[in-house]
Write an enzyme that holds these catalytic residues in place. Structure first.
Site, PDB file in Angstrom:
ATOM      1  N   LYS A   1      15.576  -6.177  24.438  1.00 50.07           N
ATOM      2  CA  LYS A   1      14.699  -5.788  23.472  1.00 50.07           C
ATOM      3  C   LYS A   1      15.215  -4.864  22.325  1.00 50.07           C
ATOM      4  O   LYS A   1      14.988  -5.315  21.187  1.00 50.07           O
ATOM      5  CB  LYS A   1      13.557  -4.926  24.117  1.00 50.07           C
ATOM      6  CG  LYS A   1      12.517  -4.352  23.210  1.00 50.07           C
ATOM      7  CD  LYS A   1      11.266  -5.100  23.182  1.00 50.07           C
ATOM      8  CE  LYS A   1      10.205  -4.662  22.458  1.00 50.07           C
ATOM      9  NZ  LYS A   1       8.977  -5.673  22.212  1.00 50.07           N
TER      10      LYS A   1
ATOM     11  N   GLU B   1       2.807  -1.850  26.478  1.00 47.48           N
ATOM     12  CA  GLU B   1       3.772  -1.254  25.775  1.00 47.48           C
ATOM     13  C   GLU B   1       3.468   0.248  25.403  1.00 47.48           C
ATOM     14  O   GLU B   1       4.541   1.177  25.875  1.00 47.48           O
ATOM     15  CB  GLU B   1       4.395  -1.820  24.588  1.00 47.48           C
ATOM     16  CG  GLU B   1       4.891  -3.338  24.742  1.00 47.48           C
ATOM     17  CD  GLU B   1       5.967  -3.698  23.568  1.00 47.48           C
ATOM     18  OE1 GLU B   1       5.279  -3.441  22.640  1.00 47.48           O
ATOM     19  OE2 GLU B   1       6.972  -4.205  23.951  1.00 47.48           O
TER      20      GLU B   1
ATOM     21  N   LYS C   1       0.728  -1.205   0.060  1.00 46.23           N
ATOM     22  CA  LYS C   1      -0.081  -0.067   0.110  1.00 46.23           C
ATOM     23  C   LYS C   1       0.927   1.150  -0.011  1.00 46.23           C
ATOM     24  O   LYS C   1       0.571   2.406  -0.541  1.00 46.23           O
ATOM     25  CB  LYS C   1      -0.785   0.200   1.203  1.00 46.23           C
ATOM     26  CG  LYS C   1      -2.317  -0.325   1.208  1.00 46.23           C
ATOM     27  CD  LYS C   1      -3.214  -0.137   2.198  1.00 46.23           C
ATOM     28  CE  LYS C   1      -3.125  -0.981   3.486  1.00 46.23           C
ATOM     29  NZ  LYS C   1      -4.322  -0.898   4.292  1.00 46.23           N
TER      30      LYS C   1
END
Lengths: 405, 405
Positions: free
Chosen positions: A378, A170, A38
């Site tokens: 992370k 989060e 897209k």
């Protein structure tokens, strides 16, 4: 001589990684590869909550496709997929049609509202660069309006998160880091701003280790997040959210409801006539559709049962990335008339961020980690993905190195 | 022994400068000075269009009052003036009442809509830090929404400025500098954004030299501003503005209408029973109210006829600042039983900014200036004010030194 035409629809984690792997496996002109997306960029869905909170600019989260895809090997089309016709081997786009020899479906997820009135019209969701950027601006706009209303309206400062799953938690972690800045920018007392997580079940982060859940809740509570569990959202309006708890209905005035309680596979898959389970294709071991030998499904649109736990693998970036290697390998195998290989998930662990320097997670061998250490892990996981996608150059450009500040 | 109590209401250009001058003229304890203001900061009204466009942060425009006012000499009250009772020598505040021996009214201007429907509810105005900041956010919010509407809505990208006076033109100049940034931030083609100035009379910047007006229009047009003159705004709605030109009604879809066509003196003066002309007090030569010996009026609430042109001096920062010197001097004279001195305006010229590096103006001896040179003069004038208000420290903190970039 007919060159096999591989079409990949969707440039999310699964789609873009399959494309990048394929362009490595084949030389120029060996096969024809077409990628459809897209937008002219890929983005890291797992970073969008930071863009939404305004703690990270969305240009860090998105990567122009031409930066990672070799345009000599891949035709890239910016268009929206309308439907798939697997018996005719065609994909209908908004502005055209594509015929394929092999198809990779990586159309990702979309929001699902469980029919709750008002969610579709009045709640925001963290699902794309556009939607995350809008949340950031919506927050600022309401703060900017606060001193100009005739009567101060708390609905402008109450931020409600519907769903205490991964994304909701989060986002809350980033948001409470952002609020002091927002308060200063718009001359609003910090204490007037509320962040409330409404969770339908009895605990947030369901499925996570209880000790880590407690750590996460304490971390967010200490920064001002309020939790309401066993709270089922019943309705959203432009100015409020109504939920039910213990048989009683409660209303919170709020112009900002972030809906993070439900996603499902892109409806196009089901609507195109594929057999699905909860909207997902239950793929074969080699990640092909059970019905069509020339259709692979990757990421959120695919369902694979984990034989160890007898439940499906979660729809994570990690799984999608692992699948893309197998799909690229299997496409090559099929073209060369060799046997395909089965997908085997390799859990590298799961880490949920709780803001800049805090996180919780379970890593290799089920070891629990939390705090600063988990937040560093992370970031390393995120940088590792960038390395796989675009090499060291991309890591330097978009990676996260703010380990200490 | 009763110390004379001087109350200054409003900390705009006139009010704050009168306060600063008074604290220099008197030692600690010689008189009692009270300053009343809605906010804990003074701001430069003439910079607000930059904050509204988003080219300058509002913290550059505002100055905490405690940074320029000596709190040992001045009582500072954060409150809103409700009314003045000059016969009882009292000022009513939202949260109290003040008795004065001498009063300085510096309540500034407010928006006037000429009764045009919808202006009050749907148009924005550049009149305070709060309102300027909201315009900045309103622009961003609409750009952020553009890609999320089901049908792309040009009303989000059409920005209409009602009134091509000083403020309207200066705002347009900043805005066209800002649009490329906004377009990049929200992935919107620059060419889709329109900035339209609707001016009721036959020319923008009425009263300015025609050659300079032409220069200004050409400068803005070259950066994409459209001008419609002889266009009288008839109505504003949430999504459009309707104007009449040559007897025909036209509609522009727009969610952002900046109303810069009308200001008047603060209504409180008229409502408190002062004799006014167009809402302003026609002050004596020494800047006192004709009716009350103990009331001075400064800035936008005062009217003084320029004997050379037989028309009132314009309501500019420059005039307000000049008046404040005379008022402070006359307060001292009255306390010491001496004669007051009359106000004499000293025109230092007028410069209108057209964006970062462009401006037009008329300076000493009616010399016309334009372009980069005029923009530098504008910045020097602004820095000069900061020097008067808070010394070199304030110039270093808030001054404009971007002469070359």
């Amino acid at each position: 001589m007919h060159k096999p035409h591989v079409v990949i629809i969707g440039a999310g984690y699964g789609g873009i990684m399959t494309t990048v792997k394929l362009q490595k496996l084949f030389g120029i002109g060996q096969i024809k590869i077409t990628l459809v997306n897209k937008e002219d960029y890929h983005y890291q869905t797992t970073w969008l909550h930071e863009n939404a909170a305004g703690t990270l600019h969305h240009d860090r989260t998105r990567i122009p496709i031409k930066e990672v895809v070799d345009m000599n090997k891949v035709d890239f089309i910016i268009d929206t997929v309308v439907s798939i016709n697997p018996s005719e081997k065609k994909v209908k786009l908004k502005n055209g049609e594509l015929a394929y020899d092999m198809l990779v479906i990586g159309l990702g997820f979309e929001k699902t509202t469980f029919g709750i009135p008002g969610i579709r019209d009045h709640a925001f969701s963290i699902e794309s660069i556009n939607s995350a950027r809008l949340i950031r601006e919506h927050l600022e706009y309401n703060f900017a309006n606060y001193h100009l209303d005739k009567v101060n309206d708390n609905a402008r400062l109450n931020i409600v998160i519907g769903g205490g799953g991964f994304t909701g938690m989060e986002f809350a972690g980033e948001l409470v880091n952002r609020i002091p800045e927002l308060s200063a920018e718009y001359d609003i007392e910090k204490a007037l701003v509320r962040v409330i997580i409404l969770e339908a079940s009895s605990t947030v982060l369901q499925g996570f280790d209880p000790q880590l859940v407690e750590y996460a809740m304490t971390s967010l509570q200490s920064r001002g997040v309020e939790f309401v569990t066993n709270a089922a959202i019943k309705e959203c309006t432009q100015d409020s959210v109504i939920y039910e708890k213990d048989g009683k209905k409660c209303e919170i005035p709020s112009k900002t409801i972030i809906w993070s309680a439900g996603v499902r596979a892109n409806c196009i898959v089901e609507q195109s006539g594929f057999e699905t389970n909860c909207g997902k294709v239950e793929v074969r071991d080699d990640l092909r559709s059970p019905e069509y030998d020339d259709v692979f499904v990757v990421g959120d649109c695919a369902m694979i049962i984990d034989k160890e736990t007898d439940s499906p693998f979660p729809p994570t970036a990690q799984i999608a990335i692992q699948q893309s290697s197998v799909i690229a390998h299997n496409i090559k195998a099929l073209i060369e008339g060799k046997a395909t290989e089965p997908f085997k998930a390799k859990s590298l662990g799961t880490v949920a961020s709780l803001g800049h320097h805090d996180a919780i997670g379970v890593v290799l061998n089920n070891r629990k980690v939390f705090g600063w250490k988990a937040s560093v892990m992370k970031k390393i996981i995120d940088n590792r993905y960038l390395l796989k996608l675009g090499g060291i150059g991309l890591v330097m450009k978009k990676g996260k190195f703010n380990f200490f500040y």
